[in-house]
Motif scaffolding. Structure first.
Motif, PDB file in Angstrom:
ATOM      1  N   HIS A   1      82.296 -13.597 -36.054  1.00  0.00           N
ATOM      2  CA  HIS A   1      82.817 -14.950 -36.249  1.00  0.00           C
ATOM      3  C   HIS A   1      84.316 -14.929 -36.498  1.00  0.00           C
ATOM      4  O   HIS A   1      85.072 -15.734 -35.933  1.00  0.00           O
ATOM      5  CB  HIS A   1      82.100 -15.622 -37.435  1.00  0.00           C
TER       6      HIS A   1
ATOM      7  N   GLY B   1      80.051 -14.200 -27.518  1.00  0.00           N
ATOM      8  CA  GLY B   1      80.995 -15.222 -27.963  1.00  0.00           C
ATOM      9  C   GLY B   1      82.429 -14.727 -27.947  1.00  0.00           C
ATOM     10  O   GLY B   1      83.349 -15.479 -28.272  1.00  0.00           O
TER      11      GLY B   1
ATOM     12  N   CYS C   1      74.827 -19.651 -34.734  1.00  0.00           N
ATOM     13  CA  CYS C   1      74.746 -19.566 -33.269  1.00  0.00           C
ATOM     14  C   CYS C   1      74.182 -18.206 -32.877  1.00  0.00           C
ATOM     15  O   CYS C   1      73.643 -18.054 -31.768  1.00  0.00           O
ATOM     16  CB  CYS C   1      76.130 -19.759 -32.646  1.00  0.00           C
TER      17      CYS C   1
ATOM     18  N   HIS D   1      80.557 -25.781 -41.787  1.00  0.00           N
ATOM     19  CA  HIS D   1      80.818 -25.581 -40.358  1.00  0.00           C
ATOM     20  C   HIS D   1      80.739 -24.095 -40.004  1.00  0.00           C
ATOM     21  O   HIS D   1      80.217 -23.724 -38.940  1.00  0.00           O
ATOM     22  CB  HIS D   1      82.198 -26.134 -39.997  1.00  0.00           C
TER      23      HIS D   1
ATOM     24  N   ARG E   1      78.246 -22.152 -37.350  1.00  0.00           N
ATOM     25  CA  ARG E   1      78.707 -21.296 -36.253  1.00  0.00           C
ATOM     26  C   ARG E   1      78.100 -19.903 -36.355  1.00  0.00           C
ATOM     27  O   ARG E   1      77.772 -19.286 -35.336  1.00  0.00           O
ATOM     28  CB  ARG E   1      80.235 -21.227 -36.254  1.00  0.00           C
TER      29      ARG E   1
END
Length: 260
Positions: free
Chosen positions: A254, A18, A229, A222, A226
Motif C-alpha cells: 500500500h 497494484g 483490496c 480509507h 484500500r
C-alpha cells in the motif's frame, strides 16, 4: 505444467499487485537484499521452480486474489505445495520495515479493523458475526502512509483494549495519536468530545472540533479500505500466526502504491 502468469510480461504486474512495473522491480530488489543467498536464483543445492520476480509476483497475486493454493499454483506453473513454500518463504520478506525515525511534528491516526480468520486458535466471534481478529493500523496523518501495525488480537476485544495489548501503543509512543471514541480510556489518544451525561448538546466550539476530527480521522478508514483490496484480508484462511507478516506485507505494498 504451463506457466500462465509471469513477471516477464509487464501487463500482468499491475492487475495482480497494484504496482507499476518500475515499482515492482524495486520491490524485487529489496526482497533480494533481505533474503540474501537463501532465496537467490542459481543458489547451490535445490533450485527454485520460479525465478525471484515470479515468486514475488506469486505472493502478491495470492494476497490480491485470495485464490487457493491449488488455484494459484497452476497459474504460475508450479504445484500447490511449491506455491505454499514460496508464500511461506517470501511473505515475511515483504513486510513493512519498522519506522526508525519519526518527524517531531508527526501526528498518527489509529483504527482497528476486523479480519475474518478461519483459524479459531486466535480468532473469536465478533460484531460481524464471524470468527475474526482485530488488527490495529496506524497511519501518518500527513502522508497517509502506514507507519505501524499491532499484533492481531481476538476479534471480540474492543479497540481500547487491543490498542494496548497489540503493542501498537508502544510503537506510537512519543507522538500525538488520534482515534475515534472507541479508544476512550487511553489518555494519550486524542478522541472526540462526548456529549454531556445530561443529554444536552455540545457547545458549538466542541462540535466544530469534532467535525474537524472526523474529517482527519476518515483518512485511516480509507487506508483500511484500500488495504482490503487485497482480498486475503476479507477471508483469511491461513494459520493465524502468519497474519502478522501478511498484513505487514500488504501495508508495505500500500505504501509503495501511494508513494508512487
Amino acid at each position: 505444467m504451463v506457466q500462465v502468469i509471469s513477471a516477464a510480461r509487464p501487463e500482468w504486474i499491475f492487475p495482480f499487485t497494484g504496482l507499476q512495473p518500475a515499482q515492482f522491480r524495486r520491490l524485487v530488489r529489496l526482497v533480494a537484499e533481505r533474503g540474501g543467498d537463501a532465496i537467490a536464483d542459481g543458489r547451490p543445492g535445490r533450485q527454485w521452480s520460479l525465478d525471484l520476480a515470479d515468486r514475488v509476483l506469486l505472493v502478491a497475486a495470492y494476497w490480491r486474489t485470495n485464490l487457493t493454493m491449488r488455484q494459484i499454483g497452476p497459474l504460475f506453473g508450479v504445484s500447490h505445495s511449491a506455491a505454499h513454500r514460496v508464500i511461506d518463504t517470501l511473505g515475511p520478506l515483504l513486510a513493512l520495515a519498522p519506522v526508525r525515525r519519526r518527524r517531531v511534528d508527526q501526528i498518527t491516526i489509529v483504527d482497528g479493523t476486523l479480519i475474518p480468520t478461519r483459524d479459531h486458535r486466535l480468532a473469536a466471534p465478533s460484531k460481524n458475526y464471524r470468527y475474526s481478529t482485530n488488527l490495529q493500523v496506524a497511519i501518518d496523518a500527513h502522508t497517509r502512509l502506514v507507519v505501524a501495525l499491532g499484533d492481531p488480537q481476538p476479534g471480540n476485544r474492543n479497540d481500547t483494549i487491543v490498542y494496548r495489548t497489540s503493542g501498537i501503543d508502544q510503537k506510537l509512543a512519543g507522538r500525538p495519536v488520534m482515534a475515534d471514541g472507541a479508544y476512550r480510556g487511553n489518555p494519550e489518544v486524542i478522541i472526540p468530545y462526548r456529549k454531556p451525561a445530561d443529554g444536552s448538546e455540545l457547545p458549538e466550539w466542541k462540535a466544530e472540533l469534532n467535525k474537524q476530527h472526523r474529517t482527519i480521522r476518515a483518512q485511516v478508514e480509507h487506508v483500511l479500505a484500500r488495504m482490503k483490496c487485497f482480498k486475503i484480508l476479507r477471508d483469511y484462511r491461513r494459520a493465524a500466526h502468519t497474519l502478522t507478516h501478511t498484513a505487514s506485507g500488504i501495508a508495505h505494498l500500500h505504501n509503495i502504491i501511494l508513494a508512487g
